[in-house]
Design an enzyme around this catalytic site. Structure first.
Site, PDB file in Angstrom:
ATOM      1  N   SER A 262      32.190  42.284  38.257  1.00  0.00           N
ATOM      2  CA  SER A 262      33.093  43.419  38.102  1.00  0.00           C
ATOM      3  C   SER A 262      32.281  44.696  37.823  1.00  0.00           C
ATOM      4  CB  SER A 262      34.118  43.104  37.001  1.00  0.00           C
ATOM      5  OG  SER A 262      35.186  44.005  37.016  1.00  0.00           O
ATOM      6  N   ASP A 319      41.021  39.424  45.941  1.00  0.00           N
ATOM      7  CA  ASP A 319      40.712  40.191  44.730  1.00  0.00           C
ATOM      8  C   ASP A 319      40.820  41.685  45.035  1.00  0.00           C
ATOM      9  OD1 ASP A 319      39.715  41.319  42.430  1.00  0.00           O
ATOM     10  OD2 ASP A 319      37.717  40.421  42.592  1.00  0.00           O
ATOM     11  N   HIS A 382      40.362  37.673  40.160  1.00  0.00           N
ATOM     12  CA  HIS A 382      39.173  38.461  39.815  1.00  0.00           C
ATOM     13  C   HIS A 382      38.287  37.781  38.784  1.00  0.00           C
ATOM     14  CE1 HIS A 382      36.675  41.973  39.512  1.00  0.00           C
ATOM     15  NE2 HIS A 382      36.942  42.139  38.231  1.00  0.00           N
TER      16      HIS A 382
END
Length: 410
Positions: A262, A319, A382
């Site tokens: 991320s 995602d 995610h």
């Protein structure tokens, strides 16, 4: 919010709950793989893939191939088993960055690392890696905020937070197995309120230095380059540690692998770019990116390619974070109109600071192809654990998920 944190989601106007740790890998069903046992703080047994002598020769002899010297040609589809294990191995270092972070909002040490540097991997129950952490890393928010923010609870006001660490392979057997001494930098994803605010700064800004028109997302660059009187910038800490490591091991084969999830994936790319533009004697620099957002424009991509930075982006097509921020251009310099915008709107968007370019090589996976992940929501798509499970099960584009793959998430 644009960049989702895998470990905790909270309303910035309420105290966040203590996050549930991402649960990761079970044993990989291959005769060439032996399990490496992990224990979470709930004492649940998990397993990490660990290469044995049966395939260590292949890795040792061809480690530059697995670090991307030829852009992983012939290794991604179908996914090479050694590369699969290498991806999962680096994933555990990112997992450790999440486990070691103090998410407890009421704790006086919120935003710090819960463990000492020497015990970090062991206390995170990630053992037998052969690596030793050598440097803790912190990131600082550079946004100018009203004075009352500093009087807010720590989970709101914390400007500098522990973001990851540098670890160096020290075990002689592991060095022999992987064919060189490896230096790993691991970054966690978004965890604090001010990091979330930085994530929302989606416009592109000049990366500076020898950028040649290279631009990157404002918030990511701010977190990488900002410092204050009590905490140097993440950029300074990375440069100082890499300089020290290069001097110490200058006479032996060395690789630098930067990995993150991320926000951490975005910082990994910025760190790789910075190292390759700051050190003339840099070893091969590779990024293993899990669920990363877009980082920069086409000029930034070109600069990465020219300085030899190798990037493997592991992307879950379900995602949302990997599709943000902004718009993306393809290799023909044409904006991809994924949202169905009119050409009139497209032309005007091209004049804004919101046109990005994907970087590196992509390993594209899909939660929908995994029987026990297909019904997960946006947040589940995610999570780092989802990415590791998808890597664990992926075979090829014609066989997206092995029917024999063990379930690795509890």
């Amino acid at each position: 919010m644009r960049v989702s944190d895998i470990a905790v989601t909270f309303n910035p106007f309420t105290s966040p709950p203590t996050p549930k740790l991402t649960q990761t890998l079970s044993s990989f069903p291959s005769p060439a793989i032996a399990p490496l046992k992990l224990i979470t703080r709930e004492n649940q047994e998990l397993w990490w893939n660990h290469l044995t002598r049966s395939n260590s020769d292949k890795l040792a002899k061809n480690w530059m191939e697995y670090q991307g010297i030829n852009n992983w040609e012939g290794l991604l589809d179908p996914l090479d088993d050694v590369l699969r294990s290498e991806i999962l191995r680096y994933g555990q270092f990112v997992e450790a960055a999440y486990r070691a972070f103090d998410f407890e909002a009421s704790s006086p040490t919120f935003g710090s690392c819960k463990f000492t540097k020497n015990s970090l991997l062991t206390r995170c129950c990630i053992i037998e890696t052969g690596y030793k952490p050598t440097k803790n890393l912190r990131a600082t928010c550079g946004i100018q905020l009203p004075g009352w923010v500093d009087r807010s609870p720590s989970w709101v006001s914390t400007r500098s937070s522990w973001i990851g660490y540098v670890a160096v392979c020290q075990d002689k057997d592991e060095i022999a197995r992987i064919g060189r001494r490896d230096v790993t930098i691991a970054f966690r994803g978004t965890a604090t309120c001010l990091e979330w605010l930085e994530n929302l700064r989606a416009t592109l800004t000049d990366v500076g230095g020898r950028g040649g028109g290279a631009m990157v997302e404002s918030g990511f660059l701010s977190l990488y380059t900002s410092g204050n009187a009590t905490c140097p910038s993440l950029q300074q800490m990375v440069r100082e540690e890499i300089e020290r490591v290069l001097e110490m091991y200058e006479d032996e084969p060395l690789s630098l692998t930067i990995t993150g999830h991320s926000l951490g994936a975005a910082l990994a790319i910025l760190a790789a770019y910075d190292i390759n533009t700051s050190f003339n004697n840099a070893p091969p620099v590779t990024v293993i990116s899990f669920g990363g957002p877009r980082v920069g424009n086409q000029s930034f991509r070109c600069q990465l390619e020219q300085n030899g930075t190798k990037i493997l982006r592991i992307v879950n097509s379900d995602d949302l974070i990997t599709k943000l921020p902004g718009f993306v251009i393809n290799d023909n310099d044409t904006m991809v109109n994924a949202a169905g915008l009119s050409s009139w709107v497209q032309r005007r968007v091209e004049n804004t600071q919101l046109v990005y370019a994907d970087v590196g090589q992509e390993l594209r996976l899909s939660s929908r192809q995994c029987p026990h992940l297909s019904k997960g929501g946006v947040v589940a798509c995610h999570e780092l654990g989802t990415y590791l499970e998808l890597v664990n099960g992926f075979v090829s584009s014609n066989c997206p998920f092995r029917a024999t793959a063990s379930r690795v998430l509890c």
